[in-house]
Write an enzyme that holds these catalytic residues in place. Structure first.
Site, PDB file in Angstrom:
ATOM      1  CB  SER A  37      -0.878   0.040   1.259  1.00 39.56           C
ATOM      2  OG  SER A  37      -1.803  -0.997   1.226  1.00 39.56           O
ATOM      3  CG  HIS A  68      -3.073  -2.112  -3.586  1.00 37.13           C
ATOM      4  ND1 HIS A  68      -2.098  -3.075  -3.445  1.00 37.13           N
ATOM      5  CD2 HIS A  68      -3.299  -1.628  -2.354  1.00 37.13           C
ATOM      6  CE1 HIS A  68      -1.757  -3.177  -2.171  1.00 37.13           C
ATOM      7  NE2 HIS A  68      -2.482  -2.307  -1.483  1.00 37.13           N
ATOM      8  CG  HIS A  90      -4.799  -7.301   0.715  1.00 33.21           C
ATOM      9  ND1 HIS A  90      -4.956  -6.506  -0.399  1.00 33.21           N
ATOM     10  CD2 HIS A  90      -3.652  -6.902   1.318  1.00 33.21           C
ATOM     11  CE1 HIS A  90      -3.928  -5.666  -0.464  1.00 33.21           C
ATOM     12  NE2 HIS A  90      -3.135  -5.877   0.554  1.00 33.21           N
ATOM     13  CE1 TYR A  92      -8.218  -5.211   1.984  1.00 32.82           C
ATOM     14  CE2 TYR A  92      -6.472  -6.016   3.408  1.00 32.82           C
ATOM     15  CZ  TYR A  92      -6.911  -5.169   2.409  1.00 32.82           C
ATOM     16  OH  TYR A  92      -6.039  -4.297   1.822  1.00 32.82           O
ATOM     17  CD  GLU A  93      -8.157  -7.034  -2.418  1.00 31.29           C
ATOM     18  OE1 GLU A  93      -8.449  -6.491  -3.487  1.00 31.29           O
ATOM     19  OE2 GLU A  93      -7.031  -7.509  -2.180  1.00 31.29           O
ATOM     20  CB  ALA A 120       1.797  -0.053   4.707  1.00 29.16           C
ATOM     21  CG  MET A 223      -4.416  -6.455   7.386  1.00 30.02           C
ATOM     22  SD  MET A 223      -5.785  -5.353   6.978  1.00 30.02           S
ATOM     23  CE  MET A 223      -5.941  -4.417   8.515  1.00 30.02           C
ATOM     24  CB  SER A 224      -0.171  -8.138   2.655  1.00 31.02           C
ATOM     25  OG  SER A 224       0.925  -7.351   3.055  1.00 31.02           O
ATOM     26  CG  ASN A 247      -0.477   2.308  11.592  1.00 29.89           C
ATOM     27  OD1 ASN A 247      -0.244   1.786  10.494  1.00 29.89           O
ATOM     28  ND2 ASN A 247      -1.049   1.650  12.579  1.00 29.89           N
ATOM     29  CG  HIS A 261      -6.158   2.480   3.580  1.00 25.81           C
ATOM     30  ND1 HIS A 261      -5.174   1.508   3.623  1.00 25.81           N
ATOM     31  CD2 HIS A 261      -6.365   2.721   2.255  1.00 25.81           C
ATOM     32  CE1 HIS A 261      -4.817   1.174   2.390  1.00 25.81           C
ATOM     33  NE2 HIS A 261      -5.519   1.906   1.547  1.00 25.81           N
TER      34      HIS A 261
HETATM   35  N1  HPA Z   1      -2.648  -3.072  11.441  1.00 30.71           N
HETATM   36  C1  HPA Z   1      -2.834  -3.946  10.436  1.00 30.71           C
HETATM   37  N2  HPA Z   1      -2.455  -3.708   9.200  1.00 30.71           N
HETATM   38  C2  HPA Z   1      -1.847  -2.537   8.941  1.00 30.71           C
HETATM   39  C3  HPA Z   1      -1.623  -1.595   9.947  1.00 30.71           C
HETATM   40  C4  HPA Z   1      -2.046  -1.868  11.261  1.00 30.71           C
HETATM   41  O1  HPA Z   1      -1.893  -1.077  12.204  1.00 30.71           O
HETATM   42  N3  HPA Z   1      -0.996  -0.541   9.355  1.00 30.71           N
HETATM   43  C5  HPA Z   1      -0.834  -0.864   8.049  1.00 30.71           C
HETATM   44  N4  HPA Z   1      -1.358  -2.072   7.796  1.00 30.71           N
END
Ligand code: HPA
Length: 294
Positions: A37, A68, A90, A92-93, A120, A223-224, A247, A261
């Site tokens: 991302s 993406h 992913h 989650y998609e 990320a 998540m990847s 983050n 996001h």
């Molecule tokens: N959690 C899960 N996935 C993420 C995060 C997070 O804090 N930041 C970027 N992808």
């Protein structure tokens, strides 16, 4: 019998996709790169690019996430033939896990030997700052603990063995190379090495979940990447992966911080150039044809 989704794509279907791509470009990639991302800029560094939209590639899923681009870019990076996923898939998609990892098998059949993944991630390690780049030295596969592993279902020995080893999931020589290149580039202040934990998402973690993951030994959460690494290692490609800490995971009930996001994409822009420099310098120093000097 296995449900169709658990069986994934057959060897022949992967071959159809690989042959289609190879018949549409003369480049023969040795390195595969997956852009996370906000990190799609890596693909823009490829020279003489040949671009395929995912929607035009036989059997390929579509990328549905903001940030993406959803295209495969072939070209040379620092003189090395590469194929770059500008956008990944992913859990989650809503895709079955075998569909998410299809590109790894296609890359293998196209001749790719080294995979470089980027993502990320949220920083769990309290020493980490937003904008740090973490070299992934190992992973924790949470969906795998719950039975969602991309290798579940029948095993095709043409790809790899039934029970692949994962203690060497992240190539140690490539980790060492990244440390050396990072030091030469003056990235020492923000280059880290740690453990990445994958969750299914799409909801970000609760405070209790972050505390638990940290105690379990994870330095970053996302998540990847892990599903791709498992499938790439199964078929014998060596893997290297980087997390951009976008983050800090919230681990304190008094904190006002909230993962989102937008922040993930903005941090990508902030550090993208340095991350790209690290990857391209590393790619320039890779040896291939099973001569893994580095
Ligand atoms: N959690 C899960 N996935 C993420 C995060 C997070 O804090 N930041 C970027 N992808």
């Amino acid at each position: 019998m296995f449900p169709e989704s658990a069986a994934g794509y057959s060897y022949d279907e992967c071959q159809v996709t690989a042959d289609w791509l190879l018949s549409h470009t003369e480049l023969r990639p040795l390195v595969g790169i997956v852009c996370g991302s906000g990190l799609g800029g890596l693909a823009k560094m490829l020279k003489d690019p040949v671009v395929f939209k995912y929607k035009d590639i036989p059997n390929f899923p579509q990328s549905t996430v903001h940030g993406h681009a959803g295209q495969l870019v072939f070209g040379t990076l620092n003189g090395k033939p590469c194929v770059c996923m500008q956008g990944r898939f992913h859990l989650y998609e809503g895709y079955p896990i075998q569909k998410i990892t299809l590109p790894m098998r296609v890359f293998k059949l196209m001749g790719v030997e080294t995979m470089i993944m980027t993502n990320a991630a949220g920083g769990l390690n309290q020493d980490y700052k937003v904008g740090d780049i973490m070299i992934i030295k190992d992973h924790i596969n949470m969906p795998g603990f719950a039975g969602n592993n991309p290798l579940a279902g029948p095993n095709d020995e043409r790809f790899g063995v039934r029970f692949p080893c994962m203690s060497d999931a992240y190539d140690r020589k490539l980790v060492q190379l990244a440390q050396e290149v990072g030091a030469e580039l003056g990235f020492g202040d923000f280059l880290r090495e740690g453990v990445y934990c994958v969750l299914a998402g799409p909801s970000f973690e609760t405070i209790a979940e972050c505390c638990m993951l940290h105690r379990l030994g994870a330095d970053a959460v996302g998540m990847s990447t892990v599903h791709e690494v498992i499938v790439a290692r199964h078929s014998g490609m060596r893997c290297f992966a980087l997390s951009l800490i976008s983050n800090r995971a919230v681990m304190d009930y008094d904190s006002q911080e909230k993962a989102n996001h937008k922040e993930v994409l903005e941090t990508g822009e902030l550090r993208a150039e340095q991350l790209q420099k690290l990857v391209s310098s590393m790619v320039g120093r890779l040896e291939h044809n099973n001569n893994y000097a580095c």
